[in-house]
Design an enzyme around this catalytic site. Structure first.
Site, PDB file in Angstrom:
ATOM      1  N   SER A   4       0.130   8.236   1.478  1.00  0.00           N
ATOM      2  CA  SER A   4       0.802   6.481   1.656  1.00  0.00           C
ATOM      3  C   SER A   4      -0.624   5.847   1.330  1.00  0.00           C
ATOM      4  O   SER A   4      -1.186   5.592   0.184  1.00  0.00           O
ATOM      5  CB  SER A   4       0.937   6.694   3.166  1.00  0.00           C
ATOM      6  N   LYS A  36       3.294  10.016  -1.644  1.00  0.00           N
ATOM      7  CA  LYS A  36       4.553   9.235  -0.999  1.00  0.00           C
ATOM      8  C   LYS A  36       4.348   7.846  -1.484  1.00  0.00           C
ATOM      9  O   LYS A  36       3.386   6.907  -1.487  1.00  0.00           O
ATOM     10  CB  LYS A  36       3.716   9.088   0.569  1.00  0.00           C
ATOM     11  N   ASP A  95      -7.287   3.198 -11.025  1.00  0.00           N
ATOM     12  CA  ASP A  95      -6.749   2.144 -12.175  1.00  0.00           C
ATOM     13  C   ASP A  95      -7.803   1.245 -12.657  1.00  0.00           C
ATOM     14  O   ASP A  95      -7.926   0.822 -13.922  1.00  0.00           O
ATOM     15  CB  ASP A  95      -5.499   1.544 -11.555  1.00  0.00           C
TER      16      ASP A  95
END
Length: 243
Positions: A205, A230, A216
């Site tokens: 999460s 998740k 990223d």
């Protein structure tokens, strides 16, 4: 659930688990009623009040051990070095579990985040200020076994490695509503420190939002195992009767 997100609860302050089909004390937390009462790692918990723990799950045991502030709970234990059981009465107190811890080892800043609770942003900001003052060679951010918590808290913490207003995570709805983009806020910057993020299959999460964004943007190297996976966001809606 709510107590977990607040980072505080009323209990005795002991981590418990099941080992060899027996409920045991994993470790009492420092300076808590459990430690002061003499609970030791490895102690078997046979009864909680008058309830037999033979087939009791860890979650159920926690439910029975926690309760109202100032009320007693009686645990019947058997220590590994004893043949006689003991009944120990422990008065429940407020237990504050820090969601962020920090230490400096060999000029490396090691930050561990265990949950993304309501107090985690403030705790992390204080730690980030310490890191800047210590000026380490790099940072290890430990998110192993962190199950998540508040989405906005993960955005706040991720912001320490990003420029203000850079997108951290995008929330997409199943209907035709416009995507919601959570952007980085202005906070203590750690972007100039080489960072490694530790994850495992228990990182979920909010942990995945933080680790994924830093990956990223190439602000950190992710080390460990494939995370939990998740990809959903849920919201708690309290009803009028407190349910």
């Amino acid at each position: 659930f709510t107590q977990g997100l607040e980072g505080t609860f009323f209990g005795i302050g002991a981590e418990i688990g099941r080992k060899n089909d027996q409920l045991v004390v994993v470790a009492p937390l420092a300076d808590t009623p459990a430690e002061r009462a003499g609970l030791k790692p490895g102690d078997w918990i046979l009864f909680i009040d008058d309830i037999d723990t033979t087939n009791m799950s860890t979650g159920e045991a926690v439910y029975h051990i926690r309760g109202e502030l100032g009320t007693p709970v009686v645990v019947t234990i058997l220590s590994p070095d004893s043949v006689e059981t003991k009944e120990i009465t422990i008065v429940r107190q407020k237990i504050d579990v820090p969601s962020v811890t920090y230490r400096l080892e060999d000029e490396i800043a090691i930050i561990e985040i265990t949950h993304f609770n309501s107090d985690t942003t403030d705790r992390f900001t204080n730690v980030a200020q310490e890191v800047v003052a210590d000026n380490p060679k790099g940072i290890i951010l430990d998110l192993r076994n962190n199950p998540g918590g508040f989405l906005t808290t993960s955005v706040d913490i991720t912001s320490s490695w990003l420029d203000e207003k850079e997108p951290v995570v995008r929330e997409t709805y199943s209907d035709k509503r416009k995507d919601k983009v959570y952007k980085a806020i202005n906070t203590v910057s750690l972007a100039h420190f080489k960072t490694i993020v530790l994850v495992n299959e228990g990182s979920a999460s909010a942990s995945e939002i933080l680790a994924g964004a830093l990956q990223d943007y190439e602000e950190a190297t992710i080390v460990g195992e494939v995370t939990f996976g998740k990809g959903s966001v849920q919201q708690l809606l309290p009803l009028d009767d407190d349910s």
